[in-house]
Design an enzyme around this catalytic site. Structure first.
Site, PDB file in Angstrom:
ATOM      1  N   ARG A  35     -15.021 -55.977   5.141  1.00 18.33           N
ATOM      2  CA  ARG A  35     -14.678 -54.776   5.541  1.00 18.33           C
ATOM      3  C   ARG A  35     -13.682 -54.735   6.805  1.00 18.33           C
ATOM      4  O   ARG A  35     -12.923 -53.881   7.008  1.00 18.33           O
ATOM      5  CB  ARG A  35     -15.755 -54.009   5.868  1.00 18.33           C
ATOM      6  CG  ARG A  35     -16.483 -53.495   4.826  1.00 18.33           C
ATOM      7  CD  ARG A  35     -17.668 -52.443   4.964  1.00 18.33           C
ATOM      8  NE  ARG A  35     -18.062 -51.865   3.941  1.00 18.33           N
ATOM      9  CZ  ARG A  35     -19.051 -50.759   3.844  1.00 18.33           C
ATOM     10  NH1 ARG A  35     -19.455 -50.501   5.037  1.00 18.33           N
ATOM     11  NH2 ARG A  35     -19.343 -50.236   2.779  1.00 18.33           N
ATOM     12  N   LYS A 195     -31.203 -43.937  -5.005  1.00 17.58           N
ATOM     13  CA  LYS A 195     -30.789 -42.303  -4.786  1.00 17.58           C
ATOM     14  C   LYS A 195     -30.096 -41.721  -5.931  1.00 17.58           C
ATOM     15  O   LYS A 195     -28.857 -41.560  -5.834  1.00 17.58           O
ATOM     16  CB  LYS A 195     -29.875 -42.493  -3.518  1.00 17.58           C
ATOM     17  CG  LYS A 195     -30.480 -43.167  -2.141  1.00 17.58           C
ATOM     18  CD  LYS A 195     -29.500 -43.076  -1.076  1.00 17.58           C
ATOM     19  CE  LYS A 195     -30.095 -43.902   0.191  1.00 17.58           C
ATOM     20  NZ  LYS A 195     -29.154 -43.999   1.138  1.00 17.58           N
ATOM     21  N   GLY A 337     -21.418 -50.021  -1.199  1.00 21.74           N
ATOM     22  CA  GLY A 337     -21.737 -50.981  -0.208  1.00 21.74           C
ATOM     23  C   GLY A 337     -22.234 -52.621  -0.552  1.00 21.74           C
ATOM     24  O   GLY A 337     -21.710 -53.464  -0.399  1.00 21.74           O
ATOM     25  N   GLY A 360     -20.925 -43.975  -0.564  1.00 28.33           N
ATOM     26  CA  GLY A 360     -21.264 -42.683  -0.485  1.00 28.33           C
ATOM     27  C   GLY A 360     -20.038 -41.784  -0.398  1.00 28.33           C
ATOM     28  O   GLY A 360     -19.914 -40.829  -1.042  1.00 28.33           O
TER      29      GLY A 360
END
Length: 378
Positions: A35, A195, A337, A360
């Protein structure tokens, strides 16, 4: 939305860069630097323009100072990658930090401490946003993984400074927009992770446009739980999403077998043979084969979320499917992620059409076509 290439006059001006440096750190050591690496083009470009102050966060310290989430370990990583000295400020705002920022010379870089040590960050506090804005004269957003958050450093600071988008940020928008505007068939959507409240909008958004949606990871366990099947001690939510009705659609593919864990031993079982003491930790071999066949036939693959319990090291399905995708000539756009980390470890980042650094944020953009961090730059 303006690109950093449109910054015309940066002489004697300090540039603030909102970066997405939320990386895994253990015992003071950064475990994955991908990242950070993807932002190097932006960092190097801006450092040539003037003094650079980098803003970022680590984890969820909940507005309190918790040195388990300090950004200090990133200093050595940045210095090694950039081959130059990087300064560090113990606080994000305040007279002392402002003095350090304003004393920087062209090409010098300052990294601030974790933004989320300050309660004003996640609350999008006006005073905190103004405090950050005092550190510089130009604002650059290149933290796509955080662009779905209405936080001070993302939507607050741009109100007070001329604002631009970094190279990676623009690249994320370009490739994710491609999925929305130029669909290729057969189109396969792969969803994993947990989720369901974040994944359900994606299913509803793409159900008409895709040829198939494979549901794996903890999401699949949730489906089987709601359908009345035994899922043992596996990770599930207490909510009921009405999934049996949704997965009746013939486009949706569910696992036919699982890798389960019991008494420290793991083995494969059929989806309808899970016992009360077993924990579903990954997709089974037959499921992997079926998904590999779908991938071979697809012309476009969109994938978000790991297929196994990454936190426990059960990445076999994710790894095999990642390898299967790279062996085809289809358009492949991957994100999430945990997925990003697994693919990075395999050294496959450059084997896909595009790998999004967002989880997200990627999902929200695909559903809504924009994000708070994008609107703030417009």
């Amino acid at each position: 939305m303006r690109s950093i290439k449109q910054i015309k006059n940066s002489k004697n001006k300090v540039i603030l860069l909102r970066a997405g440096f939320d990386v895994p750190i253990k015992d003071g050591k950064v475990l994955d630097i991908k990242r950070i690496e993807v932002l190097l083009p932006t960092i190097k470009y801006l450092a040539k323009k003037g003094p650079l102050v980098i803003l970022s966060h680590q984890g969820r310290p909940k507005g309190k100072i918790d040195m388990a989430f300090t950004q200090k370990p990133l200093v050595k990583v940045l210095e090694k990658l950039l081959k130059q000295k990087v300064k560090f400020a113990d606080h994000c705002v305040g007279v002392k930090t402002e003095k350090i920022a304003r004393s920087l010379k062209k090409g010098e870089i300052l990294l601030l401490e974790n933004l989320r040590f300050e309660p004003g960050e996640e609350k999008n506090d006006v005073i905190f946003a103004k405090g950050l804005a005092k550190l510089g004269d130009i604002y650059v957003m290149d933290a796509f993984p955080d662009a779905h958050r209405e936080h001070a450093s993302i939507v607050g600071v741009p109100k007070y400074l001329p604002s631009y988008a970094g190279f990676q940020f623009l690249k994320e928008i370009k490739y994710l927009s491609f999925v929305l505007e130029k669909v290729r068939h057969p189109f396969l959507l792969i969803l994993g992770g947990a989720k369901f409240d974040t994944k359900l909008p994606i299913i509803k958004r793409f159900l008409k446009n895709v040829d198939n949606i494979f549901i794996g990871g903890a999401l699949a366990i949730q489906v089987f739980k709601e359908k009345g099947y035994e899922v043992g001690v596996s990770l599930v939510e207490n909510k009921n999403y009405g999934l049996p009705l949704i997965v009746k659609n013939s486009k949706i593919i569910l696992p036919i077998d699982f890798l389960v864990l019991k008494d420290k031993k793991n083995y494969d079982v059929s989806f309808d043979r899970v016992s009360k003491k077993e924990n579903i930790v990954d997709m089974g071999p037959e499921t992997i084969k079926e998904l590999e066949n779908k991938i071979k036939k697809a012309k476009m693959v969109l994938w978000n979320g790991p297929l196994g319990e990454s936190s426990g090291g059960f990445d076999l399905a994710t790894e095999k499917i990642a390898c299967a995708v790279t062996k085809t000539k289809n358009i492949s756009i991957i994100g999430g992620g945990d997925t990003f980390e697994v693919i990075s470890k395999l050294g496959l980042i450059n084997k896909f059409t595009f790998v999004s650094s967002g989880g997200g944020a990627m999902l929200d953009f695909l559903v809504n076509g924009t994000l708070p961090g994008i609107k703030a730059l417009e």
